[in-house]
Scaffold this motif. Sequence first.
Motif, PDB file in Angstrom:
ATOM      1  N   THR A   1       0.842  -1.196   0.000  1.00  0.00           N
ATOM      2  CA  THR A   1       0.000   0.000   0.000  1.00  0.00           C
ATOM      3  C   THR A   1       0.876   1.244   0.000  1.00  0.00           C
ATOM      4  OG1 THR A   1      -1.710   1.191   1.224  1.00  0.00           O
ATOM      5  CG2 THR A   1      -0.159  -0.085   2.514  1.00  0.00           C
TER       6      THR A   1
ATOM      7  N   ALA B   1       1.621   5.080   1.379  1.00  0.00           N
ATOM      8  CA  ALA B   1       1.364   5.867   2.587  1.00  0.00           C
ATOM      9  C   ALA B   1       1.772   7.302   2.287  1.00  0.00           C
ATOM     10  CB  ALA B   1       2.150   5.281   3.766  1.00  0.00           C
TER      11      ALA B   1
ATOM     12  N   ARG C   1      -0.993   9.162   0.019  1.00  0.00           N
ATOM     13  CA  ARG C   1      -2.229   8.592   0.544  1.00  0.00           C
ATOM     14  C   ARG C   1      -3.161   9.684   1.078  1.00  0.00           C
ATOM     15  NH1 ARG C   1      -3.460   5.370   5.750  1.00  0.00           N
ATOM     16  NH2 ARG C   1      -5.425   4.333   5.204  1.00  0.00           N
TER      17      ARG C   1
ATOM     18  N   THR D   1       1.623   7.338   7.147  1.00  0.00           N
ATOM     19  CA  THR D   1       0.692   8.180   6.396  1.00  0.00           C
ATOM     20  C   THR D   1       0.765   9.618   6.893  1.00  0.00           C
ATOM     21  OG1 THR D   1      -0.787   6.342   5.894  1.00  0.00           O
ATOM     22  CG2 THR D   1      -1.735   8.545   5.799  1.00  0.00           C
TER      23      THR D   1
END
Length: 591
Positions: free
Chosen positions: A183, A185, A189, A264
């Motif tokens: 994913t 961050a 994000r 994040t």
Amino acid sequence: MINREISRLLREAADLMEIAGEDPFRIRSYRRGADAVDQCPQSMRELAGEPRQILALPGIGKGLLALIQEMLSTGKLEQREQLLQRYRPEMLDLLQISGLGPKTIALIFEHFHAASVDEVEELARAGRLQGLPRMGAQSEAKILRGIAAWRKLSGRFLLSQAESAAHGVLDWMREISAIAGLTVAGSLRRGRETIGDVDVLAAGPRLDGAARQQAGEHFLRLPGVEQVLGQGPEKTSVRLHSGLQVDLRWLDSASLGAGLQYFTGSQAHNVALRGRAVKAGLKLNEYGLFRGKKRIAGETEEAIYHALGLAWIPPELRESCGELEAAAAGGLPQLLRLEDMRGDLHMHTVASDGRATIEEMADAAIARGYQYIAITEHSQALAMARGLNEVRAREHIQLIRAADAAFRQGRKPSAGGPERPLRIFTGIEVDILADGRLDMENGVLAEMDVVIGSLHSRFDLPPAAMTERLLRAIENPHLRILGHLTARILLRRAAVEFDFEAVLAACARAGVALEINASPERLDINDQHARRCGQAGVPVVISTDAHQPRHLDHMRYGVTMARRAWLEPRQVLNTRGPEELLAALRPRIET
DNA sequence: GCCGTTTTCGGCCCGACTGTTTTCAGTCG
């Protein structure tokens, strides 16, 4: 050598040719060729054995084909190398500076042999540029302003660029089967308009030391890597040819949520969140939320926020701008979502500088589930875009109305595709001239459903003059949307300065909406401006400024900015149905 | 350099605006 590197070398050659004063049409064809390479879905390397397929690309002929073949075999472009020998590579930075063009750069180089931003800045500060032909104190001051603006944003990347690079990394790393979770961050994000570097997080139950080692080596083979900045058990960092830094971090599954939360950010949000944990007798770090030595949350972000007595906070809001208080009180906004959008109000067709017809844009809008669009060509002040004068604008209205008549029945003139009704509104993107007049007669504007007023010149007016210009434009009863309200256009441009509160108040009084222009290269009103719109009760429209069908997908960037601005669907006019939208856009005309 | 050809070369996006000029080059979109 991937397509993007080929197009980059072509573009840089074109930039240098411009400084060298070569044939402008030849330069333009290099740039068109670079565009064609960028847009080609297949890689040039794949097509190398099929030169006829490369020649079939629009804008690529025998000359550019030879250059592409040269780059594929040698990795270099001789023409660019020679120009770089004659000049210097830093010179390419100078072209990024607003107010400095190829002629001036060549002139400065000729006289002072200065080619870097630092050198030019020093000359300007010393007042030495004034000695050059057609150069005065004001030009020099303008260059210094341009350099200051450039410094502020150099090294940062557009959200869309970072997103596309991140997708490339994610796709590449998915080839490693031991990685179960990947994913992004960081600021990417959170949907920031500009991104400093890309953070990618990877996790997997079987990612032990050896597997990490192997996956890390795979990461280093990512196409486009120019330099390895660091390589360790926790993190590997590289810099891509584009200059973008990408960090890959390894997380354990038990602390995946904590790591995601931590990386994040924002930093200010994390500081506030850790403070809240401390008050509750807890400790929060990138490995989890702890009471003493016992981890009480960490696998998911939700669990961490809940354990701190908070609703999960969407990443776009994590800027320490009141989101913790709102989450604690159950008062987080119902943020706008892409699927709330019912239409797009700003797009161009072949009549001005777009690449598709009204019908093609309409088909694309139907495919995205929209109920309406507005066709808004440029006005004549934007001559380069073949902007419309009054006569052509009137003719174009007839074409739009004819298309509307066909599409609103749910019938399409062309074959295939979904058959859903679509309203097509008439419109214009009219230039707000330097004195605040709109670049089109009121008689024609009165016939338009959507009139967007945009700035295309004189971004450097003093703030008071810029404010006057905008207020005067808002006074025009035909103006429905203040568009392109350029806080910053493109990364290299300085902020347009004006009294935002005064303009906002005038919009509120006049019933003029503000546009969030979702085109990824335009960072028009920023999220703080947009948030003030919501607070001041000024309606917002989000539009893509599409020049071809696929640009309609840029709506997501506008939605991201609206989310960062805490906007809810009711505050965004194009979440409404067609009749309600028209009523909201035209309060002054019909009441 | 590309394109579209009247297959051999001419046209290729051009107006607003500034700063330096005294008539316009340079930049921008």
